[in-house]
Design an enzyme around this catalytic site. Sequence first.
Site, PDB file in Angstrom:
ATOM      1  N   ALA A   1       4.549   1.542  -3.889  1.00 29.82           N
ATOM      2  CA  ALA A   1       5.654   2.018  -4.722  1.00 29.82           C
ATOM      3  C   ALA A   1       6.863   1.094  -4.598  1.00 29.82           C
ATOM      4  O   ALA A   1       7.571   0.831  -5.583  1.00 29.82           O
ATOM      5  CB  ALA A   1       6.024   3.439  -4.324  1.00 29.82           C
TER       6      ALA A   1
ATOM      7  N   LEU B   1       0.829  -1.205   0.000  1.00 33.46           N
ATOM      8  CA  LEU B   1       0.000   0.000   0.000  1.00 33.46           C
ATOM      9  C   LEU B   1       0.861   1.251   0.000  1.00 33.46           C
ATOM     10  O   LEU B   1       1.826   1.342   0.770  1.00 33.46           O
ATOM     11  CB  LEU B   1      -0.892   0.008   1.246  1.00 33.46           C
ATOM     12  CG  LEU B   1      -1.566   1.342   1.608  1.00 33.46           C
ATOM     13  CD1 LEU B   1      -2.600   1.735   0.561  1.00 33.46           C
ATOM     14  CD2 LEU B   1      -2.196   1.284   2.987  1.00 33.46           C
ATOM     15  N   SER B   2       0.513   2.225  -0.826  1.00 30.05           N
ATOM     16  CA  SER B   2       1.096   3.562  -0.805  1.00 30.05           C
ATOM     17  C   SER B   2       2.616   3.490  -1.010  1.00 30.05           C
ATOM     18  O   SER B   2       3.071   3.026  -2.046  1.00 30.05           O
ATOM     19  CB  SER B   2       0.715   4.261   0.504  1.00 30.05           C
ATOM     20  OG  SER B   2       1.001   5.623   0.454  1.00 30.05           O
ATOM     21  N   ALA B   3       3.419   3.907  -0.015  1.00 30.38           N
ATOM     22  CA  ALA B   3       4.871   3.746  -0.157  1.00 30.38           C
ATOM     23  C   ALA B   3       5.231   2.279  -0.310  1.00 30.38           C
ATOM     24  O   ALA B   3       6.170   1.927  -1.032  1.00 30.38           O
ATOM     25  CB  ALA B   3       5.589   4.343   1.045  1.00 30.38           C
TER      26      ALA B   3
END
Length: 353
Positions: free
Chosen positions: A144, A139-141
């Site tokens: 990425a 999720l999110s970072a």
Amino acid sequence: MRSISDTIARLHPHTTGVAADRLTDLADVFDNPGALHARCYVPDDLAAGAALVVVLHGCTQTAAGYDHGSGWSELADRYGFALLFPEQTRANNPNLCFNWFQPGDTTRGQGEVASICAMIEKITADHALDPARVFVTGLSAGGAMTAAMLATYPEIFASGAIVAGLPHGTASSVPQAMERMRGSGLPDRHALAQAVRGASAHRGPWPRVSVWHGTADATVAPATGEAVVAQWLGVHDLSAGPSETRQVDGDAQRFWHGPDGRVAVEAHAIAGMGHGTPLDPRGEDGCGTSGPFMLDVGVSSTLRIAESWGLTDTVAVRRPRPTVAAAPAKPALPTHGVGDVIEGALRAAGLMR
């Protein structure tokens, strides 16, 4: 004056440390240039040759907290697979974000991606897991960093799922990371694909990828999720037009099939959802627990991702859902403006070492 990190922790006390911890530590006898913690979950009596799912938490979260919210260990019990949870440290990033924008942590053989690769090798060997069935999600970072893992070590993974994340290789500094989170300055499809193709000597076959993003995400813009889709369409050399589209309860689903007829890239736009992991904790097939960045929108991305990877093909073992130790009572937080303050703080400092 309190730091931004402390402000976030005070505003969002539920994001770390209050959930029951079902994870154990992976013995620290692996190369760890990124100085990450290694947590894992291996169900009792797990059969040899089981699959492995690598799960990467978001900013301000812990591995145990993300497991509690997402429900991955519930599914591991139910269907029989192992879990690896790399965990960020405050020494690396004060807001516990994986450093997806730092070249030293997202280059093959270096930093955090190299640590995660070494963890995968160790847990696979320790538990006789199937090296052909290794998957990654975040999720999110963490999303990425999922993109970074798929780019730098594509030969390891059968598939990946990027939730509210960003494409690999599009930022190499904090200001650039801020811009990409806003959906600004994103490269074109060709450059996006080249960022993946240039990240290793691998030339295929490539992992299959699913992308999950809320249409109302104000932290990582939906345009950034579209760039993740474009990146992997370019890698798989697929046209921009999907092979199949569906509308399910207002959510747009798109699928691109590869030459073998299997889905190579899929995209899920969750209508009206903000920044977080989509959940459906209700019913017999429910899993996970709603909370900050863990959003009950009636769609279980955890279950849907596991299904797409073939992890639910076995007969489910229905075990009682794990009990959760009650957290100490905390004073109620004001709801008005808290999300805006947190998102602003994360934008301002959440990406800094």
